[in-house]
Design a protein around this motif. Structure first.
Motif, PDB file in Angstrom:
ATOM      1  N   ARG A   1       7.610  12.954  44.379  1.00 17.27           N
ATOM      2  CA  ARG A   1       6.521  13.783  44.928  1.00 17.27           C
ATOM      3  C   ARG A   1       6.691  15.254  44.534  1.00 17.27           C
ATOM      4  O   ARG A   1       5.719  15.954  44.274  1.00 17.27           O
ATOM      5  CB  ARG A   1       6.480  13.658  46.461  1.00 17.27           C
ATOM      6  N   LEU A   2       7.939  15.715  44.506  1.00 19.09           N
ATOM      7  CA  LEU A   2       8.181  17.114  44.117  1.00 19.09           C
ATOM      8  C   LEU A   2       7.824  17.328  42.648  1.00 19.09           C
ATOM      9  O   LEU A   2       7.209  18.334  42.279  1.00 19.09           O
ATOM     10  CB  LEU A   2       9.651  17.486  44.358  1.00 19.09           C
ATOM     11  N   THR A   3       8.192  16.355  41.817  1.00 19.61           N
ATOM     12  CA  THR A   3       7.878  16.474  40.389  1.00 19.61           C
ATOM     13  C   THR A   3       6.364  16.492  40.201  1.00 19.61           C
ATOM     14  O   THR A   3       5.824  17.314  39.449  1.00 19.61           O
ATOM     15  CB  THR A   3       8.517  15.300  39.614  1.00 19.61           C
ATOM     16  N   ALA A   4       5.675  15.594  40.930  1.00 18.24           N
ATOM     17  CA  ALA A   4       4.212  15.538  40.816  1.00 18.24           C
ATOM     18  C   ALA A   4       3.571  16.846  41.282  1.00 18.24           C
ATOM     19  O   ALA A   4       2.534  17.262  40.768  1.00 18.24           O
ATOM     20  CB  ALA A   4       3.684  14.360  41.632  1.00 18.24           C
ATOM     21  N   ALA A   5       4.225  17.505  42.258  1.00 18.04           N
ATOM     22  CA  ALA A   5       3.668  18.763  42.775  1.00 18.04           C
ATOM     23  C   ALA A   5       3.961  19.939  41.839  1.00 18.04           C
ATOM     24  O   ALA A   5       3.491  21.051  42.070  1.00 18.04           O
ATOM     25  CB  ALA A   5       4.243  19.049  44.161  1.00 18.04           C
ATOM     26  N   GLY A   6       4.779  19.702  40.821  1.00 20.63           N
ATOM     27  CA  GLY A   6       5.036  20.761  39.844  1.00 20.63           C
ATOM     28  C   GLY A   6       6.387  21.438  39.985  1.00 20.63           C
ATOM     29  O   GLY A   6       6.661  22.419  39.292  1.00 20.63           O
ATOM     30  N   ALA A   7       7.253  20.917  40.876  1.00 22.54           N
ATOM     31  CA  ALA A   7       8.596  21.507  40.981  1.00 22.54           C
ATOM     32  C   ALA A   7       9.416  21.078  39.766  1.00 22.54           C
ATOM     33  O   ALA A   7       9.169  20.022  39.174  1.00 22.54           O
ATOM     34  CB  ALA A   7       9.274  21.043  42.267  1.00 22.54           C
ATOM     35  N   GLU A   8      10.381  21.916  39.427  1.00 20.92           N
ATOM     36  CA  GLU A   8      11.262  21.601  38.291  1.00 20.92           C
ATOM     37  C   GLU A   8      12.566  21.056  38.876  1.00 20.92           C
ATOM     38  O   GLU A   8      13.266  21.774  39.599  1.00 20.92           O
ATOM     39  CB  GLU A   8      11.515  22.889  37.510  1.00 20.92           C
ATOM     40  N   LEU A   9      12.884  19.806  38.591  1.00 22.84           N
ATOM     41  CA  LEU A   9      14.088  19.196  39.167  1.00 22.84           C
ATOM     42  C   LEU A   9      15.088  18.926  38.055  1.00 22.84           C
ATOM     43  O   LEU A   9      14.831  18.088  37.182  1.00 22.84           O
ATOM     44  CB  LEU A   9      13.726  17.897  39.914  1.00 22.84           C
ATOM     45  N   LEU A  10      16.198  19.633  38.100  1.00 26.26           N
ATOM     46  CA  LEU A  10      17.163  19.562  36.998  1.00 26.26           C
ATOM     47  C   LEU A  10      18.452  18.902  37.465  1.00 26.26           C
ATOM     48  O   LEU A  10      19.115  19.393  38.385  1.00 26.26           O
ATOM     49  CB  LEU A  10      17.468  20.977  36.492  1.00 26.26           C
ATOM     50  N   ARG A  11      18.809  17.788  36.830  1.00 23.25           N
ATOM     51  CA  ARG A  11      20.109  17.153  37.094  1.00 23.25           C
ATOM     52  C   ARG A  11      21.109  17.633  36.056  1.00 23.25           C
ATOM     53  O   ARG A  11      20.717  18.111  34.996  1.00 23.25           O
ATOM     54  CB  ARG A  11      19.980  15.634  36.986  1.00 23.25           C
ATOM     55  N   GLY A  12      22.397  17.453  36.352  1.00 21.58           N
ATOM     56  CA  GLY A  12      23.420  17.867  35.390  1.00 21.58           C
ATOM     57  C   GLY A  12      23.410  19.368  35.150  1.00 21.58           C
ATOM     58  O   GLY A  12      23.719  19.834  34.055  1.00 21.58           O
ATOM     59  N   HIS A  13      23.022  20.134  36.168  1.00 19.43           N
ATOM     60  CA  HIS A  13      22.946  21.597  36.049  1.00 19.43           C
ATOM     61  C   HIS A  13      23.798  22.272  37.122  1.00 19.43           C
ATOM     62  O   HIS A  13      23.264  22.766  38.118  1.00 19.43           O
ATOM     63  CB  HIS A  13      21.493  22.066  36.182  1.00 19.43           C
ATOM     64  N   PRO A  14      25.125  22.290  36.952  1.00 22.50           N
ATOM     65  CA  PRO A  14      25.946  22.991  37.943  1.00 22.50           C
ATOM     66  C   PRO A  14      25.712  24.502  37.880  1.00 22.50           C
ATOM     67  O   PRO A  14      25.655  25.071  36.780  1.00 22.50           O
ATOM     68  CB  PRO A  14      27.386  22.646  37.530  1.00 22.50           C
ATOM     69  N   VAL A  15      25.548  25.100  39.040  1.00 25.11           N
ATOM     70  CA  VAL A  15      25.433  26.562  39.099  1.00 25.11           C
ATOM     71  C   VAL A  15      26.841  27.117  39.252  1.00 25.11           C
ATOM     72  O   VAL A  15      27.591  26.682  40.128  1.00 25.11           O
ATOM     73  CB  VAL A  15      24.515  26.982  40.267  1.00 25.11           C
ATOM     74  N   GLU A  16      27.196  28.056  38.396  1.00 21.20           N
ATOM     75  CA  GLU A  16      28.586  28.527  38.386  1.00 21.20           C
ATOM     76  C   GLU A  16      28.767  29.885  39.027  1.00 21.20           C
ATOM     77  O   GLU A  16      29.867  30.245  39.422  1.00 21.20           O
ATOM     78  CB  GLU A  16      29.104  28.533  36.946  1.00 21.20           C
ATOM     79  N   SER A  17      27.679  30.651  39.102  1.00 23.71           N
ATOM     80  CA  SER A  17      27.826  31.979  39.706  1.00 23.71           C
ATOM     81  C   SER A  17      26.469  32.469  40.187  1.00 23.71           C
ATOM     82  O   SER A  17      25.424  31.937  39.791  1.00 23.71           O
ATOM     83  CB  SER A  17      28.390  32.971  38.680  1.00 23.71           C
ATOM     84  N   ILE A  18      26.526  33.476  41.038  1.00 22.31           N
ATOM     85  CA  ILE A  18      25.293  34.136  41.472  1.00 22.31           C
ATOM     86  C   ILE A  18      25.561  35.636  41.511  1.00 22.31           C
ATOM     87  O   ILE A  18      26.616  36.071  41.979  1.00 22.31           O
ATOM     88  CB  ILE A  18      24.818  33.582  42.832  1.00 22.31           C
ATOM     89  N   SER A  19      24.619  36.405  40.979  1.00 19.58           N
ATOM     90  CA  SER A  19      24.791  37.864  41.015  1.00 19.58           C
ATOM     91  C   SER A  19      23.442  38.502  41.325  1.00 19.58           C
ATOM     92  O   SER A  19      22.392  37.885  41.137  1.00 19.58           O
ATOM     93  CB  SER A  19      25.338  38.379  39.677  1.00 19.58           C
ATOM     94  N   ARG A  20      23.492  39.722  41.832  1.00 19.04           N
ATOM     95  CA  ARG A  20      22.273  40.454  42.154  1.00 19.04           C
ATOM     96  C   ARG A  20      21.651  40.940  40.858  1.00 19.04           C
ATOM     97  O   ARG A  20      22.361  41.416  39.952  1.00 19.04           O
ATOM     98  CB  ARG A  20      22.644  41.649  43.047  1.00 19.04           C
ATOM     99  N   GLU A  21      20.339  40.859  40.762  1.00 14.02           N
ATOM    100  CA  GLU A  21      19.645  41.352  39.570  1.00 14.02           C
ATOM    101  C   GLU A  21      18.345  41.985  40.046  1.00 14.02           C
ATOM    102  O   GLU A  21      17.415  41.265  40.437  1.00 14.02           O
ATOM    103  CB  GLU A  21      19.361  40.186  38.622  1.00 14.02           C
ATOM    104  N   GLY A  22      18.287  43.299  40.072  1.00 15.53           N
ATOM    105  CA  GLY A  22      17.111  43.981  40.607  1.00 15.53           C
ATOM    106  C   GLY A  22      16.920  43.577  42.057  1.00 15.53           C
ATOM    107  O   GLY A  22      17.852  43.624  42.861  1.00 15.53           O
ATOM    108  N   ARG A  23      15.704  43.105  42.381  1.00  8.79           N
ATOM    109  CA  ARG A  23      15.454  42.649  43.751  1.00  8.79           C
ATOM    110  C   ARG A  23      15.711  41.158  43.918  1.00  8.79           C
ATOM    111  O   ARG A  23      15.470  40.604  44.975  1.00  8.79           O
ATOM    112  CB  ARG A  23      14.016  42.960  44.131  1.00  8.79           C
ATOM    113  N   GLY A  24      16.137  40.513  42.838  1.00  9.58           N
ATOM    114  CA  GLY A  24      16.366  39.068  42.907  1.00  9.58           C
ATOM    115  C   GLY A  24      17.809  38.723  42.585  1.00  9.58           C
ATOM    116  O   GLY A  24      18.723  39.525  42.800  1.00  9.58           O
TER     117      GLY A  24
END
Ligand SMILES: Cc1cc2nc3c(=O)[nH]c(=O)nc-3n(C[C@H](O)[C@H](O)[C@H](O)COP(=O)(O)OP(=O)(O)OC[C@H]3O[C@@H](n4cnc5c(N)ncnc54)[C@H](O)[C@@H]3O)c2cc1C
Length: 491
Positions: free
Chosen positions: A246-269
């Motif tokens: 249902r999420l895919t049909a609604a247009g969400a992007e669902l990525l498997r095999g995508h480990p997130v390794e870090s997060i940093s501040r970038e501007g307001r995001g």
């Protein structure tokens, strides 16, 4: 004036992450956001996993959710699975506890391991005469909780009110199935705040619980009591598969095999670092990862946030699903299964008789059973090889229910660092986590580590996280409390 959709990332594709993605769907469909779910593994669902290879429906993780918490039922209905919701069998109620070579029915009136009625406890073979006498002290003991409201362990509290035997033979086996922690480290405030209120109000838990038990809704006396648990007749991974579709049909992007390794501040995001040195930018981020992963990700932004998450330890466990020829079962399966206290010395903590718990789920003549293995502080069963794990489960089944035949089918699930432990001080830690996250607008956390490990709790935490991120970005979702101020894009 049309504006670009805001980019929202959800890290972790377990039930919390997918439920968070689902919350964004109305805004996604109106073109206000773009939603990306990043899951490190090659499948979504996290701890939710169903095996159907034998024609049996055997859950490797959760097999149901508490019916009194509405979030999971609501989500099933929202994605179109309402007609697959089922309750436990109305003709079979209760479970046993193993003690001294026998299965004893759990005495009536127990509420999550805590007695609300002395009569059934006195008649039970689970406690010695001294244990029963000691349990009755609850009726006249003064209040034992610290007056300053300090958190204590569930074990500390119950041992003082009811004595050792109630803790070891009833409370510990019943609670360790829900909360993975050692009962002597398990936070009372995080798991059973109501007990502290009851002691404060009524002094005795037995008197307080018997007066304040959940009010029975008016019902036809001929109809069975409502089920405490619900599940999907097709297996809980149907919820995951349906959400993904249902999420895919609604247009969400669902990525498997995508480990997130870090997060940093970038501007307001925020910028998420991905494997291979690449990265992607988002205005809003929800971390729906286990606390030890969230600790690593947030630690770089705010070391204290990392440290607070690191103080939520995890337990490992294993689940062994089994299918037996009906003639191999040595006793009537007349309750939903049994619990095995720690002092028995077995690695198995619980056995569910699945055909007694659920009806109409299986396309096989085999009788399905599910054994849970692993205790905090005990041997790490998740590290055993296949033979060792199966052998341990079969040994314990033979010793506790006389089941000596070889199974016709088996499936093994190993869960390493799977269940968060809510240790004394947990509520305070979560409060500080949420407070510190205020300094990072558009960033929120969700999942089993915070406000409850059950599937409905995880969904509720996802809704709260989405409302927080949406609010910070000047948008409203169903869960957003009110109009948000200070929208970066004036949305
Ligand atoms: C054996 C067992 C039985 C249970 N029984 C019940 C039950 O009967 N009823 C009930 O309500 N609850 C039960 N629970 C608890 C419940 O299943 C869990 O608490 C819940 O499923 C956790 O969901 P979650 O989304 O928070 O975490 P998870 O399911 O752990 O999902 C987190 C996801 O994040 C991913 N991830 C990790 N690191 C990264 C990264 N760096 N980048 C991207 N993704 C990452 C993981 O791969 C995983 O998919 C049970 C749990 C177990 C293990």
């Amino acid at each position: 004036m049309a504006t670009d959709p805001l980019r929202i990332a959800i890290v972790g594709g377990g039930i919390a992450g997918l439920a968070a993605a689902w919350e964004w769907v109305p805004l996604l469909q109106r073109g206000r956001v773009r939603v990306t779910v990043l899951e490190s593994r090659d499948r979504f669902g996290g701890l939710i996993r169903t095996d159907r290879r034998s024609g049996l429906v055997i859950e490797g993780g959760p097999d149901s959710f508490l019916a009194r918490k509405p979030e999971a039922r609501e989500l099933c209905r929202a994605v179109g699975l309402g007609e697959h919701l089922i309750g436990t069998r109305p003709d079979i109620r209760g479970a046993y506890i193993y003690h001294h070579g026998r299965l004893h029915p759990i005495p009536a009136g127990m509420q999550a391991g805590i007695p609300s009625d002395l009569g059934p406890l006195v008649r039970s073979g689970l406690l010695s005469p001294w244990g029963k006498f000691r349990a009755s002290w609850d009726l006249w003991l003064p209040r034992v909780l610290p007056r300053d409201g300090r958190d204590v362990s569930v074990g500390w509290f119950l041992r003082r009110r009811f004595g050792e035997e109630v803790v070891v033979r009833l409370a510990e086996p019943m609670l360790s199935g829900i909360y993975a922690a050692d009962i002597d480290q398990l936070s009372l405030a995080a798991t059973f705040p109501r007990l502290a209120e009851i002691e404060h109000r009524s002094r005795s838990l037995i008197l307080g619980l018997s007066r304040s038990g959940p009010p029975a809704p008016a019902r036809d006396p001929a109809s069975p009591p409502p089920s405490l648990f619900q599940t999907l007749d097709t297996g809980l991974d149907t919820l995951i598969d349906t959400l993904v579709a249902r999420l895919t049909a609604a247009g969400a992007e669902l990525l498997r095999g995508h480990p997130v390794e870090s997060i940093s501040r970038e501007g307001r995001g925020y910028r998420l670092g991905l494997a291979g040195g690449s990265g992607r930018s988002f205005e809003g981020v929800i971390l729906a990862t286990p606390a030890y992963v969230t600790a690593r990700l947030l630690g770089a932004l705010d070391p204290r946030l990392g440290a607070l998450h690191d103080r939520i330890p995890y337990s490992s466990l294993a689940v062994v699903g089994l299918g037996y020829a009906p003639e191999a079962i040595p006793r009537p399966l007349d309750k939903t299964g049994y619990l095995i206290p720690r002092d028995s010395g077995f690695s198995t903590t619980a056995v569910t008789w699945l055909s007694a718990k659920w009806r109409h789920r299986h396309q096989s003549e085999l009788v399905p059973l599910r054994a849970f293995l692993g205790r905090t502080g005990g041997p790490d069963v998740a590290e055993l090889d296949d033979q060792g794990l199966l052998g341990l489960a079969l040994h314990d089944l033979a010793a506790t229910m006389g089941l000596t035949a070889a199974p016709a089918y088996h499936v093994l699930f190993r869960w390493r660092r799977a269940l968060p432990q809510y240790l004394v001080g947990h509520v305070e830690r979560v409060r500080e986590i949420r407070e510190r996250l205020q300094a990072w607008p558009g960033l929120a956390v969700a999942g089993a580590a915070y406000d409850g490990p059950g599937v409905p709790d995880c969904i509720a935490s996802a809704r709260t996280a989405v409302a927080a991120v949406a609010g910070a970005l000047g948008m409203q979702t169903a869960g957003t409390p009110g109009p948000a101020a200070g929208s970066p894009r004036g949305l």
